[in-house]
Scaffold this motif. Structure first.
Motif, PDB file in Angstrom:
ATOM      1  N   GLY A 144      48.419  23.455  69.674  1.00 47.11           N
ATOM      2  CA  GLY A 144      47.828  24.740  69.326  1.00 47.11           C
ATOM      3  C   GLY A 144      47.590  24.914  67.834  1.00 47.11           C
ATOM      4  O   GLY A 144      47.287  26.003  67.362  1.00 47.11           O
ATOM      5  N   THR A 145      47.699  23.826  67.084  1.00 44.19           N
ATOM      6  CA  THR A 145      47.536  23.893  65.625  1.00 44.19           C
ATOM      7  C   THR A 145      46.072  23.879  65.218  1.00 44.19           C
ATOM      8  O   THR A 145      45.691  24.553  64.270  1.00 44.19           O
ATOM      9  N   TRP A 146      45.263  23.083  65.913  1.00 40.95           N
ATOM     10  CA  TRP A 146      43.843  22.960  65.602  1.00 40.95           C
ATOM     11  C   TRP A 146      43.000  23.259  66.831  1.00 40.95           C
ATOM     12  O   TRP A 146      43.434  23.069  67.964  1.00 40.95           O
ATOM     13  N   ARG A 147      41.759  23.706  66.593  1.00 44.72           N
ATOM     14  CA  ARG A 147      40.797  23.884  67.678  1.00 44.72           C
ATOM     15  C   ARG A 147      40.174  22.535  68.005  1.00 44.72           C
ATOM     16  O   ARG A 147      39.945  21.701  67.125  1.00 44.72           O
ATOM     17  N   ALA A 148      39.879  22.308  69.267  1.00 47.89           N
ATOM     18  CA  ALA A 148      39.354  21.020  69.733  1.00 47.89           C
ATOM     19  C   ALA A 148      38.080  20.610  69.005  1.00 47.89           C
ATOM     20  O   ALA A 148      37.908  19.439  68.666  1.00 47.89           O
ATOM     21  N   GLU A 149      37.205  21.576  68.738  1.00 49.95           N
ATOM     22  CA  GLU A 149      35.914  21.239  68.128  1.00 49.95           C
ATOM     23  C   GLU A 149      36.028  20.772  66.675  1.00 49.95           C
ATOM     24  O   GLU A 149      35.105  20.162  66.148  1.00 49.95           O
ATOM     25  N   ASP A 170      63.685  20.979  59.076  1.00 51.44           N
ATOM     26  CA  ASP A 170      62.759  22.109  59.050  1.00 51.44           C
ATOM     27  C   ASP A 170      62.260  22.291  60.475  1.00 51.44           C
ATOM     28  O   ASP A 170      62.005  21.312  61.158  1.00 51.44           O
ATOM     29  N   ILE A 171      62.084  23.509  60.883  1.00 56.67           N
ATOM     30  CA  ILE A 171      61.533  23.754  62.206  1.00 56.67           C
ATOM     31  C   ILE A 171      60.418  24.776  62.053  1.00 56.67           C
ATOM     32  O   ILE A 171      60.628  25.871  61.517  1.00 56.67           O
ATOM     33  N   THR A 172      59.220  24.408  62.502  1.00 53.62           N
ATOM     34  CA  THR A 172      58.094  25.331  62.523  1.00 53.62           C
ATOM     35  C   THR A 172      57.915  25.772  63.955  1.00 53.62           C
ATOM     36  O   THR A 172      57.914  24.942  64.871  1.00 53.62           O
ATOM     37  N   MET A 173      57.809  27.074  64.173  1.00 56.51           N
ATOM     38  CA  MET A 173      57.683  27.589  65.527  1.00 56.51           C
ATOM     39  C   MET A 173      56.445  28.488  65.598  1.00 56.51           C
ATOM     40  O   MET A 173      56.001  29.015  64.587  1.00 56.51           O
ATOM     41  N   SER A 174      55.905  28.638  66.792  1.00 57.45           N
ATOM     42  CA  SER A 174      54.787  29.558  66.983  1.00 57.45           C
ATOM     43  C   SER A 174      54.911  30.211  68.345  1.00 57.45           C
ATOM     44  O   SER A 174      55.685  29.779  69.200  1.00 57.45           O
ATOM     45  N   ARG A 175      54.098  31.249  68.527  1.00 54.09           N
ATOM     46  CA  ARG A 175      54.112  32.002  69.784  1.00 54.09           C
ATOM     47  C   ARG A 175      52.727  32.547  70.011  1.00 54.09           C
ATOM     48  O   ARG A 175      52.066  33.048  69.085  1.00 54.09           O
ATOM     49  N   ASP A 176      52.235  32.448  71.240  1.00 51.73           N
ATOM     50  CA  ASP A 176      50.961  33.068  71.571  1.00 51.73           C
ATOM     51  C   ASP A 176      51.119  34.577  71.607  1.00 51.73           C
ATOM     52  O   ASP A 176      52.161  35.088  72.015  1.00 51.73           O
ATOM     53  N   LEU A 177      50.113  35.282  71.183  1.00 53.01           N
ATOM     54  CA  LEU A 177      50.137  36.756  71.192  1.00 53.01           C
ATOM     55  C   LEU A 177      49.277  37.302  72.313  1.00 53.01           C
ATOM     56  O   LEU A 177      48.348  36.744  72.753  1.00 53.01           O
ATOM     57  N   VAL A 186      58.354  15.182  64.596  1.00 52.90           N
ATOM     58  CA  VAL A 186      58.138  15.043  66.038  1.00 52.90           C
ATOM     59  C   VAL A 186      57.608  16.375  66.561  1.00 52.90           C
ATOM     60  O   VAL A 186      58.069  17.439  66.149  1.00 52.90           O
ATOM     61  N   PHE A 187      56.600  16.297  67.415  1.00 50.12           N
ATOM     62  CA  PHE A 187      56.077  17.522  68.010  1.00 50.12           C
ATOM     63  C   PHE A 187      57.141  18.123  68.923  1.00 50.12           C
ATOM     64  O   PHE A 187      57.845  17.403  69.642  1.00 50.12           O
ATOM     65  N   GLY A 188      57.275  19.440  68.882  1.00 52.17           N
ATOM     66  CA  GLY A 188      58.309  20.136  69.632  1.00 52.17           C
ATOM     67  C   GLY A 188      58.269  19.906  71.128  1.00 52.17           C
ATOM     68  O   GLY A 188      59.296  19.989  71.807  1.00 52.17           O
ATOM     69  N   SER A 189      57.101  19.577  71.650  1.00 50.47           N
ATOM     70  CA  SER A 189      56.977  19.355  73.087  1.00 50.47           C
ATOM     71  C   SER A 189      57.425  17.953  73.513  1.00 50.47           C
ATOM     72  O   SER A 189      57.548  17.674  74.702  1.00 50.47           O
ATOM     73  N   ASN A 190      57.702  17.085  72.570  1.00 49.76           N
ATOM     74  CA  ASN A 190      58.070  15.701  72.874  1.00 49.76           C
ATOM     75  C   ASN A 190      59.584  15.589  73.057  1.00 49.76           C
ATOM     76  O   ASN A 190      60.302  15.023  72.238  1.00 49.76           O
ATOM     77  N   GLU A 191      60.063  16.144  74.157  1.00 53.67           N
ATOM     78  CA  GLU A 191      61.504  16.222  74.408  1.00 53.67           C
ATOM     79  C   GLU A 191      62.165  14.853  74.501  1.00 53.67           C
ATOM     80  O   GLU A 191      63.290  14.680  74.059  1.00 53.67           O
ATOM     81  N   ARG A 192      61.475  13.880  75.060  1.00 51.31           N
ATOM     82  CA  ARG A 192      62.046  12.532  75.175  1.00 51.31           C
ATOM     83  C   ARG A 192      62.322  11.949  73.788  1.00 51.31           C
ATOM     84  O   ARG A 192      63.398  11.419  73.532  1.00 51.31           O
ATOM     85  N   ALA A 193      61.346  12.065  72.881  1.00 54.87           N
ATOM     86  CA  ALA A 193      61.534  11.539  71.526  1.00 54.87           C
ATOM     87  C   ALA A 193      62.630  12.305  70.790  1.00 54.87           C
ATOM     88  O   ALA A 193      63.462  11.697  70.106  1.00 54.87           O
ATOM     89  N   ILE A 194      62.654  13.617  70.940  1.00 53.68           N
ATOM     90  CA  ILE A 194      63.683  14.420  70.279  1.00 53.68           C
ATOM     91  C   ILE A 194      65.066  13.966  70.733  1.00 53.68           C
ATOM     92  O   ILE A 194      65.978  13.809  69.913  1.00 53.68           O
TER      93      ILE A 194
END
Length: 152
Positions: free
Chosen positions: A30-35, A145-152, A125-133
């Protein structure tokens, strides 16, 4: 398992695939738009590696098992502290995952980083990569450092 320096042919193949993968991961996170993702990824890599494989302070390797290339590594000298290193990219090919190769490869990375004179190693490591974490925690990495986000 062997850790071998990447040659120019291997680098050219690696960089095309890794830029595409990075762009896709940034979109999925969710960091960048696909286009715009490919353009942003290409620009980021141009800045990080202005001289490609020969960019000073950057080290590229492949992991081999029984003549099979099973993964790759991009390790770099920290821009802040020259005694620190940073893993920009580390992966084990999907057909070799869940067989202990990632943990074995990290052991070789630690040895190589020490040979290069580094005292510390970091990674992202991307937060969704639970196996690597899970693997990184098991190997003694701790979050800095931990960067977090949330959809509004």
């Amino acid at each position: 398992m062997e850790l071998k320096k990447m040659d120019l042919k291997g680098y050219e193949k690696y960089i095309v695939g890794t830029i595409k993968e990075y762009a896709s991961e940034k979109v999925d996170a969710g960091t960048w738009r696909a286009e715009e993702a490919m353009e942003l990824a290409e620009e980021e890599y141009r800045q990080l590696l202005p001289d490609g494989l020969e960019t000073e302070g950057n080290y590229f390797y492949i992991f081999k098992v029984d003549q099979n290339n099973i993964g790759y590594l991009w390790l770099a000298k920290s821009k802040v502290n020259p005694e620190d290193s940073f893993i920009y990219d580390f992966a084990v090919e999907s057909e070799f995952q869940n067989k202990g190769f990632g943990t074995q490869a990290m052991g070789l990375i630690f040895i190589e980083a020490r040979k290069l004179g580094f005292k510390k190693i970091g990674l992202h490591v991307f937060g969704s990569n639970e196996r690597a974490i899970h693997v990184y925690h098991k190997l003694g990495f701790i979050p800095t450092d931990i960067t977090m986000s949330r959809d509004l």
